[in-house]
Design a protein around this motif. Structure first.
Motif, PDB file in Angstrom:
ATOM      1  N   ALA A  13     109.353 -71.099  68.893  1.00 20.91           N
ATOM      2  CA  ALA A  13     108.749 -72.252  68.230  1.00 20.91           C
ATOM      3  C   ALA A  13     109.603 -73.504  68.409  1.00 20.91           C
ATOM      4  O   ALA A  13     110.831 -73.442  68.437  1.00 20.91           O
ATOM      5  CB  ALA A  13     108.548 -71.956  66.749  1.00 20.91           C
ATOM      6  N   GLU A  14     108.933 -74.636  68.511  1.00 21.59           N
ATOM      7  CA  GLU A  14     109.619 -75.930  68.534  1.00 21.59           C
ATOM      8  C   GLU A  14     109.747 -76.505  67.128  1.00 21.59           C
ATOM      9  O   GLU A  14     110.658 -77.280  66.840  1.00 21.59           O
ATOM     10  CB  GLU A  14     108.832 -76.922  69.392  1.00 21.59           C
ATOM     11  N   VAL A  15     108.797 -76.126  66.273  1.00 24.61           N
ATOM     12  CA  VAL A  15     108.739 -76.644  64.905  1.00 24.61           C
ATOM     13  C   VAL A  15     108.574 -75.470  63.952  1.00 24.61           C
ATOM     14  O   VAL A  15     107.775 -74.557  64.205  1.00 24.61           O
ATOM     15  CB  VAL A  15     107.547 -77.613  64.730  1.00 24.61           C
ATOM     16  N   VAL A  16     109.334 -75.480  62.852  1.00 18.11           N
ATOM     17  CA  VAL A  16     109.164 -74.483  61.789  1.00 18.11           C
ATOM     18  C   VAL A  16     108.814 -75.234  60.514  1.00 18.11           C
ATOM     19  O   VAL A  16     109.603 -76.043  60.024  1.00 18.11           O
ATOM     20  CB  VAL A  16     110.424 -73.627  61.583  1.00 18.11           C
ATOM     21  N   LEU A  17     107.621 -74.974  59.999  1.00 17.54           N
ATOM     22  CA  LEU A  17     107.128 -75.629  58.793  1.00 17.54           C
ATOM     23  C   LEU A  17     107.241 -74.685  57.606  1.00 17.54           C
ATOM     24  O   LEU A  17     106.654 -73.597  57.602  1.00 17.54           O
ATOM     25  CB  LEU A  17     105.665 -76.047  58.996  1.00 17.54           C
ATOM     26  N   ALA A  63     115.097 -67.275  57.959  1.00 12.91           N
ATOM     27  CA  ALA A  63     114.791 -68.052  59.154  1.00 12.91           C
ATOM     28  C   ALA A  63     116.059 -68.420  59.911  1.00 12.91           C
ATOM     29  O   ALA A  63     116.100 -68.371  61.146  1.00 12.91           O
ATOM     30  CB  ALA A  63     114.012 -69.310  58.768  1.00 12.91           C
ATOM     31  N   ALA A  64     117.100 -68.779  59.164  1.00  6.30           N
ATOM     32  CA  ALA A  64     118.361 -69.183  59.801  1.00  6.30           C
ATOM     33  C   ALA A  64     118.954 -68.038  60.612  1.00  6.30           C
ATOM     34  O   ALA A  64     119.474 -68.257  61.725  1.00  6.30           O
ATOM     35  CB  ALA A  64     119.348 -69.651  58.733  1.00  6.30           C
ATOM     36  N   LYS A  65     118.898 -66.824  60.090  1.00  4.66           N
ATOM     37  CA  LYS A  65     119.426 -65.665  60.821  1.00  4.66           C
ATOM     38  C   LYS A  65     118.712 -65.491  62.157  1.00  4.66           C
ATOM     39  O   LYS A  65     119.338 -65.194  63.187  1.00  4.66           O
ATOM     40  CB  LYS A  65     119.297 -64.402  59.973  1.00  4.66           C
ATOM     41  N   GLN A  69     118.533 -70.784  68.910  1.00  2.00           N
ATOM     42  CA  GLN A  69     117.343 -71.633  68.962  1.00  2.00           C
ATOM     43  C   GLN A  69     117.479 -72.801  67.996  1.00  2.00           C
ATOM     44  O   GLN A  69     117.897 -72.642  66.853  1.00  2.00           O
ATOM     45  CB  GLN A  69     116.127 -70.769  68.580  1.00  2.00           C
ATOM     46  N   ALA A  70     117.120 -74.003  68.437  1.00  2.47           N
ATOM     47  CA  ALA A  70     117.115 -75.192  67.585  1.00  2.47           C
ATOM     48  C   ALA A  70     115.679 -75.686  67.447  1.00  2.47           C
ATOM     49  O   ALA A  70     114.936 -75.742  68.430  1.00  2.47           O
ATOM     50  CB  ALA A  70     117.988 -76.287  68.169  1.00  2.47           C
ATOM     51  N   VAL A  71     115.277 -76.038  66.229  1.00  3.27           N
ATOM     52  CA  VAL A  71     113.901 -76.445  65.957  1.00  3.27           C
ATOM     53  C   VAL A  71     113.882 -77.698  65.089  1.00  3.27           C
ATOM     54  O   VAL A  71     114.885 -78.055  64.462  1.00  3.27           O
ATOM     55  CB  VAL A  71     113.124 -75.324  65.232  1.00  3.27           C
ATOM     56  N   THR A  72     112.746 -78.354  65.063  1.00  3.82           N
ATOM     57  CA  THR A  72     112.509 -79.385  64.063  1.00  3.82           C
ATOM     58  C   THR A  72     112.007 -78.684  62.808  1.00  3.82           C
ATOM     59  O   THR A  72     110.997 -77.976  62.849  1.00  3.82           O
ATOM     60  CB  THR A  72     111.466 -80.406  64.543  1.00  3.82           C
ATOM     61  N   GLN A  96     121.066 -75.362  64.528  1.00  8.29           N
ATOM     62  CA  GLN A  96     119.745 -74.760  64.645  1.00  8.29           C
ATOM     63  C   GLN A  96     118.614 -75.705  64.228  1.00  8.29           C
ATOM     64  O   GLN A  96     117.448 -75.321  64.224  1.00  8.29           O
ATOM     65  CB  GLN A  96     119.675 -73.489  63.789  1.00  8.29           C
ATOM     66  N   ARG A  97     118.940 -76.923  63.866  1.00  8.91           N
ATOM     67  CA  ARG A  97     117.890 -77.863  63.443  1.00  8.91           C
ATOM     68  C   ARG A  97     118.126 -79.240  64.076  1.00  8.91           C
ATOM     69  O   ARG A  97     119.199 -79.811  63.987  1.00  8.91           O
ATOM     70  CB  ARG A  97     117.833 -77.976  61.924  1.00  8.91           C
ATOM     71  N   ASN A  98     117.075 -79.736  64.691  1.00 10.90           N
ATOM     72  CA  ASN A  98     117.141 -81.072  65.284  1.00 10.90           C
ATOM     73  C   ASN A  98     116.981 -82.152  64.233  1.00 10.90           C
ATOM     74  O   ASN A  98     117.545 -83.241  64.359  1.00 10.90           O
ATOM     75  CB  ASN A  98     116.033 -81.218  66.336  1.00 10.90           C
TER      76      ASN A  98
END
Length: 338
Positions: free
Chosen positions: A73-77, A92-94, A101-104, A132-134
């Motif tokens: 995934a590119e985005v995790v909502l 989710a972080a694990k 992986q880095a996501v928005t 892990q987060r943009n």
């Protein structure tokens, strides 16, 4: 080209946002911890416990395996209740760390954490490593899931200090009936989204007691003043509170039967106890916990919030609704803008 998006939380709001994104042509996987709910979504394309009589896009995929949802995934909502944010974000972080992986990260949750009084974006930032987060983007504004499902015209805000990230989320969500504005005031967006639930309980209580439009308008207006006062002590832009995340969200939540917080207040005004209201609602009433957090936070920050204090007394001290209204009306006179 379609973006891969994981939506964590299959309640009314999470599932409807997942459906909207799927309708927009995105590749969406919806995660729930409930196997029966996932089976229903995949096989019957319904979610009867949360959205009766609504059929979801057949392309929308649901799963109980969070790794399946997040991987690629590119985005995790995040669309889970406030009390579940830390638990779900740790899981989710694990997965993100394991995948490198880095996501928005986006959230559509409206509340404050108990005891710490932290906003949802603060909790997410603490639990999901920076690598892990943009960015973390906040979705807020006047948006009942039931109306979005019917494709009623809806306007919301995507708030993020990183304007490029906000614009990316804006583009993913926008369509002919769902319009998204960007804002860099994350603090204001989150305080407006959380605290309006308190005022909605009060508005519902007024309706339950039989009060009219004058009383409701007074409550909403003075409630907005309280929200703005507290938010500004944390650095929020006061203009945010007269926008979609402030007065917009407050109006829709404090005037609609679709609002759980309004319905809870209405039942309290009709004489039910809080325990009875919670038992019959069947879904999380965010404003109940937020009232406690905001009341305690206002004391710590020396911010005057008489409406919040009154609702706290009803919810947590067993005060009678009419008596707290009388108390509010008999307070000493003061300047409106003081």
């Amino acid at each position: 080209m379609a973006s891969r998006i994981a939506v964590l939380g299959a309640g009314s709001w999470g599932s409807v946002l997942a459906n909207l994104l799927t309708e927009n042509g995105q590749n969406v996987t919806l995660w729930s911890h409930k196997p029966a709910q996932v089976q229903e979504l995949n096989e019957r394309h319904t979610n009867a416990a949360y959205m009766p009589n609504f059929e979801y896009q057949h392309q929308l995929k649901a799963t109980t395996d969070m790794k399946t949802a997040i991987t690629g995934a590119e985005v995790v909502l995040f669309a889970v209740p406030t009390k579940a944010i830390r638990e779900v974000s740790v899981q989710a972080a694990k997965i993100l760390v394991s995948n490198e992986q880095a996501v928005t990260v986006v959230h559509a949750t409206k509340g404050l954490e108990q005891n710490t009084y932290k906003r949802v974006s603060e909790m997410l930032a603490e639990e999901i490593p920076a690598a892990q987060r943009n960015a973390i983007v906040v979705l807020s504004g006047p948006s009942h899931a039931e109306d979005v499902a019917k494709k009623d015209i809806t306007l919301i805000t995507a708030a993020c200090e990183n304007e490029d990230a906000a614009r990316k989320i804006q583009k993913l969500f926008m369509n002919a009936y769902f319009r998204v504005y960007t804002n860099t005031d994350v603090i204001g967006a989150e305080f407006g989204a959380a605290l309006k639930n308190i005022i909605a309980i009060g508005a519902g209580a007024l309706h339950g007691l039989g009060y009219g439009d004058n009383a409701k308008a007074a409550l909403i207006t003075r409630g907005l003043a309280e929200i703005s006062r507290l938010g500004q002590t944390f650095g929020a832009n006061p203009l945010t509170f007269i926008g979609l995340s402030g007065v917009g969200d407050l109006i829709v939540t404090a005037t609609s039967v679709n609002s759980r917080n309004w319905r809870a207040g209405n039942e309290l005004g009709q004489g039910q106890t809080l325990d009875e209201v919670i038992e019959t609602m069947g879904m999380v009433i965010e404003g109940v916990a937020t009232t406690k957090a905001a009341h305690e936070l206002a004391i710590k920050r020396h911010v005057e919030m008489p409406i919040t204090d009154a609702i706290y007394d009803v919810l947590y001290n067993g005060a009678e609704v009419r008596s707290v209204i009388t108390g509010l009306m008999q307070r000493d006179g003061r300047a409106e803008l003081g």
